[in-house]
Structures are given as C-alpha cells and as structure tokens.
Design an enzyme around this catalytic site. Structure first.
Site, short mmCIF file in Angstrom:
data_model
loop_
_atom_site.label_atom_id
_atom_site.label_comp_id
_atom_site.label_asym_id
_atom_site.label_seq_id
_atom_site.Cartn_x
_atom_site.Cartn_y
_atom_site.Cartn_z
N TRP A 2 -84.57 43.56 7.74
CA TRP A 2 -83.42 43.09 8.52
C TRP A 2 -82.17 43.91 8.24
O TRP A 2 -81.38 44.19 9.14
CB TRP A 2 -83.22 41.58 8.33
CG TRP A 2 -84.34 40.86 9.00
CD1 TRP A 2 -85.39 40.24 8.40
CD2 TRP A 2 -84.57 40.80 10.41
NE1 TRP A 2 -86.26 39.78 9.36
CE2 TRP A 2 -85.80 40.10 10.59
CE3 TRP A 2 -83.89 41.25 11.54
CZ2 TRP A 2 -86.34 39.85 11.86
CZ3 TRP A 2 -84.42 41.00 12.80
CH2 TRP A 2 -85.63 40.31 12.95
N ASP A 52 -75.42 38.79 6.42
CA ASP A 52 -76.41 38.13 7.27
C ASP A 52 -77.10 37.07 6.43
O ASP A 52 -77.91 37.38 5.56
CB ASP A 52 -77.42 39.16 7.78
CG ASP A 52 -78.51 38.54 8.65
OD1 ASP A 52 -78.56 37.31 8.77
OD2 ASP A 52 -79.33 39.31 9.20
N LYS A 91 -83.95 28.90 11.14
CA LYS A 91 -84.63 28.74 9.86
C LYS A 91 -84.18 27.44 9.17
O LYS A 91 -84.98 26.55 8.95
CB LYS A 91 -84.38 29.95 8.94
CG LYS A 91 -85.14 31.20 9.37
CD LYS A 91 -84.32 32.14 10.17
CE LYS A 91 -84.83 33.56 10.21
NZ LYS A 91 -86.14 33.80 10.80
#
Lengths: 359, 359
Positions: free
Chosen positions: A102, A172, A196
C-alpha cells in the site's frame, strides 16, 4: 446457514448487533416511514444521523479541535492523489516511507504530482521489517512525510509514531484505525477507508489539521478539495448516506464495547494468541519481524505449500472463510479486525492445530 | 409509523420489495453466512452479484457492445472533472448547454480544465425553456458537447436527443436514467448518480464508448481514469460493494416491472396527472414550458407564498414528505422517480385539491 467467521482483509466482518439494527431499521428508521437510504441528505433525520456519527468518531479518536473530520468517497486510493493535490502547497517534493504494497501504491500515485523521495524502504527484507528510524532520510524541504501504519498484505504494523520533525506527518490508517490508541495531534493528516474497522466500503475518513486546509492546486476537482468539503461538512455533493449510517452504527457499537482502549486490549489478546500458535507449530510460519507484526492482518505460510488447497477447503467447511493470502504474495492471511470475535480467532487456532495433527 | 410517500429529489424512495429483500438478506446472503457488505469484493459471492448487476443494466439500457460500463464513486459531481480530464484528448475547448443548476455546475468545473463554450443557455428565461436546437452554437473543433437531460431543480427535461454532429455527445442522466427509453448509441458518454432511479447514493454509473477510453491527461488520478477502471472492471480499488448490491436489486425490480418501456408509460401517466392538476388549479403554478416539463421533478409555486409553510406541514402530516423546493428556487417540488407509486402521486393530487379548497 449460521453466520461464519470471515477473515477477509476488507470488506470484512461487521459486528452482528450492527447488522441486526440495520436490518430492523431497514424499512422504517425510528418512525420516519423511510429507510435511511431513502432520506434526503439535507433533511432533519439524516442530518441528525450524520452529526451523531461525526461526534462519535471525534470522541473515540479524541480528535483535537483544530482538525477537520471529512467523510469522502472513492477510497483511500483516491487520497493517494488528493493528498499531493491538496497539501503540496507549491512545493515540489514529498517524502514517503515504503513498508509494503500500500505504501508502494501511494508512492506511485504521488509521483504524478511531485518528486517522491523514499525516506526508507523495507523492500530489501521483502517487507518483513520496518527500517530503523535512525536510517530514514527525510528532506526538511519536502511538503510532508507519508507512511502506512499497517500493511494489510505484508502484515507489518508500526507500534509507535515516527518523528517527522517540522514536516506534516501523513498516515494511511485504513487497516488499523480505531484498533489501538493513537494521538491524532501528532499528525498533519490521517485517512482510512471504512471497510476494515469502521463499516462497509464506500466511505473514507480524512482527518486534517486546519493549517493544511485551503492549499489545494487550482485544478483540483471540487469534490476533492479538502477546503470545499470542509466548508460543506462533507456534503458538497450527495454523500454515500447509507454508508455513513452504517459507519455510525459501528462507532456506536465500539463505544458500547468500551471504546478504543478496550478494543485494543482485545486486539492484543487475539493477535498474541494467533502468533503464538503459529510460532509454536512446525507447519505454519509468519515471516515478519516480531517487533512489527500486525495485530490486524496475520499472514502465514504452510511449510508444505501443496497443503494450501486442503487447508482452505477444510477451513471453509468449518465456517472459517476467506483465509487465502493476497494473490501477490500467496499463502494464508487471517484478518482479525475489531469485529472479529475472540471466539473466531480461537476457532481458527483450533482448526490449525487439528489440521497440523492430521497432515 | 407506516411507510410514507417521499418526494425527495435524491436520495429518494426505493421500491419496497428492494428494501424487503435487503432486510431479509442482511445477516446472511443466500446461505453464505455473511452480509453482502462483509464480503470480499474479489470473492465468488460478490463477483456473482457484480456480474448480474452489470448485465442487468446492459440489458435494461440495451447498451451496445462497443461501450464500457463503469460503477464509480464520488457522485456525478466527480464526473464534472473526470470528463474533461479523460476525454479532452489534447483539445482546449468543450461545448456545454446550460439548462439549469446542474448544467451550470458542470460548466463551472469544466472551466478548470479547458475553455468552455456555452453552446446554448436557458438562463434568459430563468431556465423554464430549452433553447431551440437551431440556435445552438456548437464548435466542431471542441472535444465534446455536454448537456443535462433532466434538471432536478428547475424541472426541465429533454424529450429527444440533440444532434452533436461529429462531436461526442456527453450527457448527465443522473435524474432520468432508466425512466424512459434512450438510444445509448447516440452518445459518447453518459453518466448518472444512482440515488434517483437506481438505488442509494454512493455509486455513479458511467457508460463510455470505447474510442473515448484511454485518452486521459497524464496526471489524472488512477481511480478517475476510465481506462484503468475499465481494465479493472471498476475494481481498481475496493468498490462501494453494498451500494452495488442495492443497485442490482433495484435493476431486478425494474426488470420485474416490465423494464424501461413499462416504467416509461407509468412515468408518463404519473407526470401528466400531476401537471394536469397543477394547470387546472388557480392556487398552483408550474413555470416550465410544457414542451420540456420534467417527468421526474415537478416544481410548483403557490399563488400565495405565505401558505407555503402550512402546505408543507399539512402534507407531512398526511405522509407526503420532502416537498419543499430546492433552497435556491423556493416553492415546492415533487420528485416522482421510478420508485414513486402512482398511488403516491394520486395522494399528492388529492391533498393539493383539498388544501386549495380549504385555503
């Protein structure tokens, strides 16, 4: 069929009470005669839902008063572009730390808007470690320093907050927000997709410090301007209303569970048990440096990869679902976010032990 | 409370069978042991839901084979920027027709990326007319011609498809898609937020002709590249999965009702009845040229504006909700999309007559 334990990396399990409440209110939200998804986003019912949701998030994360809290669309991946578009502020360079898939994606996208200096990278250890802070090369002339606090694919998580010096620290937090205590005041900006730890996909939380709002490049799309969205309280255009509602129900559930402090303790117990079971076995192995193993995403491989298919099939039969690792790395991955009960982790451990005994 | 008739301009009423099915499947989608919102977007269950939804939309709109069908986030307002970013293709000018508030917003945003030539404007009649095609000034050197097929605030709707010559014709169909037959083959690109005729907010349909895919400017964000989203089948990043599911249920409902041909007949009946009641009264008035009155959004004013408050309150008491006009124009507005039953329109007409008798 009974409800299963779903180890998906996201979208992922939601607390059952959240689903039950959404089910109950589906055709008529509290006597309004409407489903939440039918309500005008500017009407009194939805405005109350939105305000409660935002206040609950501010409370749960203890967001300081000098931050704006936004609820946007298009995922954390949209933020990969929005961040440089909004906060480069005329500078030509940003620093990024690369700890996995990511981070790599964020770096690639930022490269469209500025020079990216990779301040540190775990690539040489196949992303099984976080480089020591002493080795980070951060340029004080950069606009900001970006990192990814938890890597869902590689299973690497920061246990403390890096020191960015005078640079705004950007993070993030898609896959570990609300799973552990964090001091928002250390950050210039944090962002997280909801799917999530916060609800279904379709909404992205952005928490940005006041001084970073209003700096966007001239050709930034209106819906991607933090300033315009902040001014409109994230309703510059029609928001994803039902997703906000479900995010709100999930926050209410988390408050009922005791908030971030309580859920963090549970998450530590869940992760410790699972890593212990992996480390104690001779069939399973997690490659990540124990100092930065993720509490949220536990990747592991079987010593004999020809057993992978049988492992996944038998797990599925026992209601332990979506345990395959990301296609880019293979093996297994158990994502154990806030909504995964301890009983789910225990069921997985039991199954793993039984599978090891019989293979 | 019983279900009400909700005349919101969007998000708006959904068919009750859609809500009932979503309610029933909330905790366990067809024996999967999961809610749809908990499913991995790359898992077999959700992939099947997504494929069915896409195929149903292609069937309902008879989308030709040389078009890509995308399901994106961030609303039609994001398309206001994405369209020039993606299809200017090095040209410096685009033509826009201005028929009301949403055209105006599209024009403003496009101005960030190119010179906008307003080919025609209804502004001089306060957006109560659509300028005659003979008077449109379309520059053949422009990249495309954009118009808004239905204006939700001003209640103006096109009854045919403008001739764009050799230019790609681009249309914002947010508020009348699937409400009437339309030949997609005339267009270069159409787009529509879902929250009027297709489901809840949070997903935007984009249907784009192959030759317009792959032309984006270099610094276009990845999630806003039609080419990248088309290649990834709208799963470049996690899509708004539950919103896709509800869109799919709504399309299934529409197919069961007889598709676009049947719903168009019902929409014509609904709109005709309501406009007739307005025209026959001396209290209510709709200012729009009868040749371009919208079948979806019916704005009207009361001859005595001091009665507005009483009108809205009494309507609300009778379960006729969200009838206030947009704050920019005032008065009343009845949005009567596909999911508004004929009985809802009849109840409104009856109430309006009764209110007129007693005031």
């Amino acid at each position: 069929m009974a409800r299963i334990y779903n180890f998906s990396a996201g979208p992922s399990m939601l607390p059952e009470p959240v689903l039950q409440q959404a089910q109950q209110e589906m055709l008529d939200w509290r006597g309004s005669g409407m489903s939440v998804m039918e309500m005008s986003h500017r009407g009194p019912h939805f405005m109350a839902i939105a305000e409660q949701m935002k206040n609950d998030l501010i409370e749960l994360l203890a967001v300081p008063a000098n931050y704006r809290v936004l609820f946007l669309q298009a995922g954390a991946s949209a933020q990969f572009a929005m961040i440089p578009q909004n906060i480069l502020n005329g500078k030509t360079k940003a620093c990024y730390v690369n700890t996995g898939a990511w981070s790599t994606a964020a770096i690639k996208e930022a490269g469209k808007y500025c020079e990216v200096q990779v301040a540190a990278s775990g690539e040489s250890t196949a992303f099984t470690t976080i480089p020591a802070y002493a080795d980070w090369r951060v340029d004080p002339a950069a606009a900001y320093l970006h990192y990814t606090s938890n890597e869902t694919i590689h299973g690497v998580e920061f246990n403390d907050i890096p020191d960015a010096g005078d640079l705004p620290l950007v993070c993030d937090m898609s896959s570990n927000i609300l799973s552990r205590r964090v001091d928002i005041g250390h950050y210039g900006l944090i962002y997280a997709g909801a799917q999530k730890n916060m609800g279904p996909s379709g909404v992205t939380v952005v928490i940005v410090r006041d001084d970073l709002v209003g700096l966007e490049a001239k050709n930034t799309p209106a819906v991607f301007s933090y300033a315009q969205q902040a001014k409109a309280d994230s309703m510059l255009n029609t928001p994803a209303t039902y997703n906000w509602y479900l995010l709100g129900l999930t926050l209410q559930w988390l408050k009922g569970e005791g908030g971030v402090v309580a859920i963090e303790q549970r998450n530590i117990r869940k992760a410790n048990k699972l890593y212990q079971a992996i480390d104690d076995s001779s069939l399973y192995r997690n490659p990540v440096d124990p100092a930065c193993r993720s509490r949220m995403n536990v990747p592991f491989v079987l010593a004999d990869a020809t057993l992978d298919k049988a492992f996944l099939e038998q797990a599925e039969q026992q209601g332990l679902s979506t345990l395959a690792g990301h296609r880019s790395v293979g093996g297994m991955r158990a994502s154990i976010y806030n909504a995964m009960p301890e009983a789910g982790v225990e069921a997985l451990i039991e199954f793993m032990a039984e599978f090891e005994r019989t293979h």
